[in-house]
Design an enzyme around this catalytic site. Structure first.
Site, short mmCIF file in Angstrom:
data_model
loop_
_atom_site.label_atom_id
_atom_site.label_comp_id
_atom_site.label_asym_id
_atom_site.label_seq_id
_atom_site.Cartn_x
_atom_site.Cartn_y
_atom_site.Cartn_z
N HIS A 74 89.88 -38.57 18.86
CA HIS A 74 90.69 -39.68 19.37
C HIS A 74 90.64 -40.84 18.38
O HIS A 74 89.57 -41.23 17.93
CB HIS A 74 90.15 -40.16 20.72
N TYR A 204 90.04 -47.33 29.88
CA TYR A 204 89.03 -48.19 30.51
C TYR A 204 89.80 -49.24 31.30
O TYR A 204 90.53 -50.04 30.71
CB TYR A 204 88.18 -48.91 29.46
N PRO A 295 76.56 -46.64 30.59
CA PRO A 295 77.43 -45.70 29.85
C PRO A 295 78.76 -46.30 29.37
O PRO A 295 79.49 -45.62 28.64
CB PRO A 295 77.68 -44.58 30.87
N LYS A 299 77.14 -44.99 24.33
CA LYS A 299 76.18 -45.06 23.23
C LYS A 299 74.92 -44.21 23.39
O LYS A 299 74.23 -43.93 22.40
CB LYS A 299 75.74 -46.52 23.01
N TYR A 387 82.40 -49.44 18.73
CA TYR A 387 82.67 -48.22 19.51
C TYR A 387 82.58 -46.98 18.62
O TYR A 387 82.00 -45.96 19.02
CB TYR A 387 84.05 -48.34 20.15
P1 RFL Z 1 67.56 -36.29 27.92
O1 RFL Z 1 68.89 -35.70 27.74
O2 RFL Z 1 67.22 -36.95 29.21
O3 RFL Z 1 66.49 -35.13 27.63
C1 RFL Z 1 65.12 -35.26 27.92
C2 RFL Z 1 64.55 -33.89 28.23
O4 RFL Z 1 63.15 -33.99 28.45
C3 RFL Z 1 62.81 -33.17 29.56
N1 RFL Z 1 61.52 -33.64 30.10
C4 RFL Z 1 60.33 -33.00 29.93
N2 RFL Z 1 60.02 -31.89 29.27
C5 RFL Z 1 58.71 -31.49 29.29
N3 RFL Z 1 57.74 -32.18 29.92
C6 RFL Z 1 58.01 -33.32 30.58
N4 RFL Z 1 57.05 -34.01 31.20
C7 RFL Z 1 59.37 -33.78 30.60
N5 RFL Z 1 59.99 -34.86 31.16
C8 RFL Z 1 61.29 -34.76 30.86
C9 RFL Z 1 63.99 -33.32 30.50
O5 RFL Z 1 64.07 -32.26 31.43
C10 RFL Z 1 65.15 -33.32 29.50
O6 RFL Z 1 65.62 -32.01 29.26
O7 RFL Z 1 67.22 -37.36 26.77
P2 RFL Z 1 67.72 -37.43 25.23
O8 RFL Z 1 67.51 -36.11 24.55
O9 RFL Z 1 67.08 -38.65 24.70
O10 RFL Z 1 69.30 -37.63 25.30
C11 RFL Z 1 69.86 -38.81 25.83
C12 RFL Z 1 71.22 -38.52 26.47
O11 RFL Z 1 71.09 -37.44 27.38
C13 RFL Z 1 71.80 -39.75 27.19
O12 RFL Z 1 71.53 -40.93 26.48
C14 RFL Z 1 73.33 -39.67 27.38
O13 RFL Z 1 73.69 -38.59 28.21
C15 RFL Z 1 73.89 -40.98 27.95
N6 RFL Z 1 75.33 -40.93 28.27
C16 RFL Z 1 76.29 -41.03 27.28
N7 RFL Z 1 75.93 -41.17 25.99
C17 RFL Z 1 76.87 -41.21 25.00
O14 RFL Z 1 76.51 -41.36 23.81
N8 RFL Z 1 78.23 -41.06 25.26
C18 RFL Z 1 78.67 -40.90 26.53
O15 RFL Z 1 79.86 -40.70 26.74
C19 RFL Z 1 77.70 -40.93 27.61
N9 RFL Z 1 78.09 -40.78 28.88
C20 RFL Z 1 75.74 -40.75 29.60
C21 RFL Z 1 77.14 -40.68 29.88
C22 RFL Z 1 74.81 -40.62 30.63
C23 RFL Z 1 75.24 -40.46 31.94
N10 RFL Z 1 74.22 -40.31 32.93
C24 RFL Z 1 74.26 -39.37 33.98
C25 RFL Z 1 72.93 -40.97 32.75
C26 RFL Z 1 77.59 -40.53 31.18
C27 RFL Z 1 76.65 -40.45 32.21
C28 RFL Z 1 77.20 -40.33 33.61
C1 PHB Z 2 82.44 -39.42 29.08
O1 PHB Z 2 83.32 -38.76 28.50
O2 PHB Z 2 81.69 -38.93 29.94
C2 PHB Z 2 82.34 -40.86 28.77
C3 PHB Z 2 83.16 -41.40 27.79
C4 PHB Z 2 83.09 -42.76 27.51
C5 PHB Z 2 82.20 -43.55 28.20
C6 PHB Z 2 81.35 -43.01 29.14
C7 PHB Z 2 81.42 -41.65 29.44
O3 PHB Z 2 82.16 -44.87 27.92
#
Ligand code: RFL
Ligand code: PHB
Length: 396
Positions: A74, A204, A295, A299, A387
């Site tokens: 995009h 957005y 979110p 980032k 962004y």
């Molecule tokens: P994770 O993905 O939470 O992975 C951590 C792992 O550690 C495990 N764990 C353990 N393992 C062994 N022993 C223990 N005691 C443990 N405790 C925990 C867990 O089971 C897990 O598998 O962290 P990591 O690797 O730092 O990654 C971070 C990302 O997952 C997170 O920042 C993003 O998903 C945030 N986020 C977004 N980020 C973006 O850059 N772009 C996006 O579009 C975006 N959209 C989002 C998001 C997060 C969301 N939620 C649900 C929080 C949208 C949403 C809705």
């Molecule tokens: C997503 O695709 O899940 C998403 C994209 C942009 C955002 C947050 C989540 O700012």
């Protein structure tokens, strides 16, 4: 049973798996322990949007094949307010930068597959994870494997990539870690729906009844979010109500939102959280274990992958070349990017969400800011630069 590895990694999320992959490219061995199953890690619905630098990194380390074939590039986003939709052209504003829609689930699948194909030890469904002897040069990682056998791994370094609820951050010595945080009085209700996106790029939308976001996963699957009260109960949102509210908040004349079967529905709280330092001696925190952003700026995943890129280089210098300099600088280097992204995510969140309670001041400030961002090239460039990713990632 005591075993040896160079780097013990806690967590098989994107941070832990990518770190293990990058270290292997530098000839450094690691063991990854994860308390969930492989299937759970591969299906957990989260991020979907990658900065330009993150896609370049994935390509540079041999993980770009499926992303290049199936990801969606995009060149901008739409910002909507007062029933008007404005386009921000990132390529024009930033001299060619872009973002890519490529789901975290797919990145995790590719990483697990690549690690296992390379013969790496990735232990799923462990329990009782502990880190110990953190004041020694050989810290210990202990866990019980899926068959019930207790293990002790003697490591040269441990990476806490165990997410916000992990154990590594709290294993640092009491009093060392400072936390700076901000809560928000709202959450996001996110859905995944089997229907082609009704837009070519993300929308957005700031609406007086709450924020809404239209994003996507593929050309056939849409992802949408609604601002809901912080303590909202998902039971109050049957599918029909979700589509009606999305239609209401995303409405502009002459445009229609297509709906379809909802396959996933969840509410996530919003929080800004930064723990520092991100290191105690040979224990290094990375990703959500050290910091959380709301979110709205997309980032979190990008920061997690940036942390481990810096960390892989630092651990290579420390363990292969005997140079502690980059490891000593790891926390400060990462926190500079983390705070930039923390500010941007807070700013986007504050500009687009409706605060509960009567207050004519806040909404007018938001509208003034949105009008500015969509009419001044300088203001639009600030958003676009943040962004698409401000600091380049170095993977020599
Ligand atoms: P994770 O993905 O939470 O992975 C951590 C792992 O550690 C495990 N764990 C353990 N393992 C062994 N022993 C223990 N005691 C443990 N405790 C925990 C867990 O089971 C897990 O598998 O962290 P990591 O690797 O730092 O990654 C971070 C990302 O997952 C997170 O920042 C993003 O998903 C945030 N986020 C977004 N980020 C973006 O850059 N772009 C996006 O579009 C975006 N959209 C989002 C998001 C997060 C969301 N939620 C649900 C929080 C949208 C949403 C809705
Ligand atoms: C997503 O695709 O899940 C998403 C994209 C942009 C955002 C947050 C989540 O700012």
């Amino acid at each position: 049973m005591t075993a040896r590895t160079q780097v013990g990694i806690v967590g098989a999320g994107p941070a832990g798996l990518l770190l293990s992959h990058l270290l292997a490219l530098r000839g450094i061995d690691s063991i990854v322990v994860e308390n969930r199953s492989r299937a759970y890690c591969e299906a957990r619905q989260r991020a979907g949007l990658l900065e330009a630098g993150t896609t370049e990194l994935l390509r540079a380390v041999g993980l770009g094949k499926r992303m290049d074939a199936e990801g969606l590039e995009h060149g901008g986003i739409y910002l909507q307010f007062a029933r008007e939709r404005h386009h921000l052209d990132f390529r024009d504003l930033t001299g060619g930068r872009w973002v890519t829609i490529w789901a975290q689930t797919e990145i995790v699948k590719d990483l697990i597959q690549a690690r296992l194909a390379a013969g790496a030890q990735v232990e799923f469904e462990v329990s009782g994870t502990e880190v110990a002897d953190l004041d020694q040069d050989r810290p210990l990682l202990r866990y019980t494997d899926a068959a019930g056998t207790r293990h002790e791994i003697c490591c040269d370094a441990i990476a806490g990539c165990d997410g916000f609820h992990g154990i590594c951050r709290d294993s640092m010595p009491p009093g060392l870690v400072q936390v700076a945080e901000r809560g928000y009085p709202y959450s996001w209700l996110g859905i995944l729906a089997t229907v082609p996106p009704s837009t070519d790029e993300l929308i957005y939308s700031r609406h007086q009844d709450g924020f809404a976001l239209h994003t996507m996963r593929t050309r056939q699957v849409s992802r949408l979010y609604l601002q809901v009260p912080a303590d909202e109960d998902i039971e109050r949102w049957p599918d029909g109500r979700i589509w009606a509210e999305l239609r209401h908040r995303l409405d502009v004349p002459g445009w229609e939102l297509k709906d379809g079967p909802i396959t996933e529905k969840a509410i996530s709280p919003m929080r800004s959280f930064v723990a520092s330092p991100m290191r105690y001696r040979r224990l290094f925190l990375a990703g959500d274990a050290a910091h959380i952003v709301p979110p709205t700026g997309a980032k979190g995943l990008n920061l997690a992958m940036a942390d481990v890129t810096v960390l892989a280089t630092a651990l290579t210098s420390l363990l292969r070349d005997g140079d502690p300099g980059p490891a000593d600088a790891y926390s400060d280097t990462s926190l500079r990017r983390v705070w930039r992204a923390t500010h941007f995510s807070w700013w986007m969140t504050s500009m687009l969400h409706v605060e509960p309670g009567p207050d004519p001041f806040g909404p007018e400030l938001q509208l003034a800011q949105l009008r500015y961002v969509t009419s001044s090239r300088a203001a639009a460039t600030t958003l676009a630069e943040n962004y698409t990713g401000y600091y380049p990632l170095h993977w020599p």
